[in-house]
Design an enzyme around this catalytic site. Sequence first.
Site, PDB file in Angstrom:
ATOM      1  N   HIS A   1       7.314   9.320  -8.583  1.00 51.74           N
ATOM      2  CA  HIS A   1       7.804  10.418  -9.419  1.00 51.74           C
ATOM      3  C   HIS A   1       9.109  10.045 -10.124  1.00 51.74           C
ATOM      4  CE1 HIS A   1       4.730  13.410  -8.500  1.00 51.74           C
ATOM      5  NE2 HIS A   1       4.676  12.827  -7.311  1.00 51.74           N
TER       6      HIS A   1
ATOM      7  N   GLY B   1     -10.015  10.188  -7.082  1.00 54.46           N
ATOM      8  CA  GLY B   1      -9.268  11.255  -6.406  1.00 54.46           C
ATOM      9  C   GLY B   1      -8.464  10.754  -5.220  1.00 54.46           C
TER      10      GLY B   1
ATOM     11  N   ASP C   1       0.771   4.166 -14.063  1.00 58.28           N
ATOM     12  CA  ASP C   1      -0.574   3.750 -13.662  1.00 58.28           C
ATOM     13  C   ASP C   1      -1.236   2.866 -14.718  1.00 58.28           C
ATOM     14  OD1 ASP C   1       0.088   5.450 -11.659  1.00 58.28           O
ATOM     15  OD2 ASP C   1      -1.261   7.056 -12.278  1.00 58.28           O
TER      16      ASP C   1
HETATM   17  C1  GLA Z   1       0.693   9.804 -10.764  1.00 61.05           C
HETATM   18  C2  GLA Z   1       1.039   9.649 -12.225  1.00 61.05           C
HETATM   19  C3  GLA Z   1       2.113   8.594 -12.429  1.00 61.05           C
HETATM   20  C4  GLA Z   1       3.308   8.846 -11.517  1.00 61.05           C
HETATM   21  C5  GLA Z   1       2.849   9.100 -10.078  1.00 61.05           C
HETATM   22  C6  GLA Z   1       3.976   9.502  -9.197  1.00 61.05           C
HETATM   23  O1  GLA Z   1       0.094   8.632 -10.285  1.00 61.05           O
HETATM   24  O2  GLA Z   1      -0.101   9.298 -12.980  1.00 61.05           O
HETATM   25  O3  GLA Z   1       2.508   8.562 -13.787  1.00 61.05           O
HETATM   26  O4  GLA Z   1       4.086   9.895 -11.998  1.00 61.05           O
HETATM   27  O5  GLA Z   1       1.861  10.099 -10.010  1.00 61.05           O
HETATM   28  O6  GLA Z   1       4.877   8.452  -9.045  1.00 61.05           O
END
Ligand code: GLA
Length: 386
Positions: free
Chosen positions: A34, A122, A172
Amino acid sequence: MGAVEVRDGFVALYGAAPDGIWSAPGRVNLIGEHTDYNDGFVMPFALPHTAVAAVSRRTDGVLRLHSADISGDAVELRLDELRPESDKEWTAYVAGVVWALREAGHPVTGADIHLASTVPSGGGLSSSAALEVVVALALNDLYELGLERWQLARLCQRAENVYVGAPTGIMDQTASACCEDGHALFLDTRDLAQKQIPFDLAAEGMRLLVVDTRVKHAHNEGEYGKRRAGCEQGAAQLGVDALRDIPHDGLDEALARLDDEEVRRLVRHVVTENRRVERVVALLEAGDTRAIGPVLSEGHASLRDDFQVSCRELDLVVDTAVAAGALGARMTGGGFGGSAIVLVEAADVAAIGKAVEEAFAAAGLTAPRVFEAVPSPGARRLDPAV
Ligand code: GLA
């Protein structure tokens, strides 16, 4: 499912060989949770689990999509009819990438796509980013767009934010597009500066377990967006562009200027988490790998208590694993379910995995999926080797 099966599936479906075959991995995040939508630091690595896509170009403005993982016929869409937030199915991740490329002015005129993924969906392991990135890379190659990996990641993020409607950060997609075999990716999400950090746990007698709790997480159901909005509120109140701009040694002063307890907790997490990423990078670079364990566990406590994105099952994994002798453990990804990572001595793999499975059984929970994660290659073209 491997590249050969995906190619054969494409031929059976569309009646001709694909122009090419590509793969893009899921990821786990070692530390830095986050932080990405706060312009901060993250440190993911790619999993061996991938989305594999066989793709051919079309020139008639039609997009045909099919997944071997989902029963049913190919879905046929017209490119000029793609509209943000109109699709609630898996196809939105793929169509969204085509939409984002075209919206950015790239001359994509259609495609036939057949894909299959081994990234658990998921599970907080970026199955959606893997789908987005594999398609973006394929179209970049086939249409000779000349985009760099980080640019593909940005377009995939736009697909997810605008077309799918999930307000996620850049981690990601960048992980799936840019990670390298045997390395974790230290990424500054402000300018996308990257440093590949060698991460070979096996050579040092350790392993990293991933425990998928099988509790489904869902980003677009509000809680993720609420955290993000709270962070933006904190940054605005502190007069900075993003929480990244609050230095760790300025944290107490910043907290003293905030009156909302919830915003204070969010700010504390983000500022301390950025610091934890820097600590982990420094420890790995110093060859002091075992010492990252407690930093991972600290990160979990911060996500649980300050950011409040953990859940009972994730806490159970972490508490059980640490009590059974793990070097450290934390939830990974967005939270509210999904997966945890556990750093263990190689000799303890079986015992710690068993302890977690027994704890789940004793609590009457669905058995978790436990596997070892090895830093694997990022997105790539697989043919003509196939
Ligand atoms: C998800 C979101 C990412 C990131 C994470 C938390 O995976 O897609 O962009 O914010 O949560 O680190």
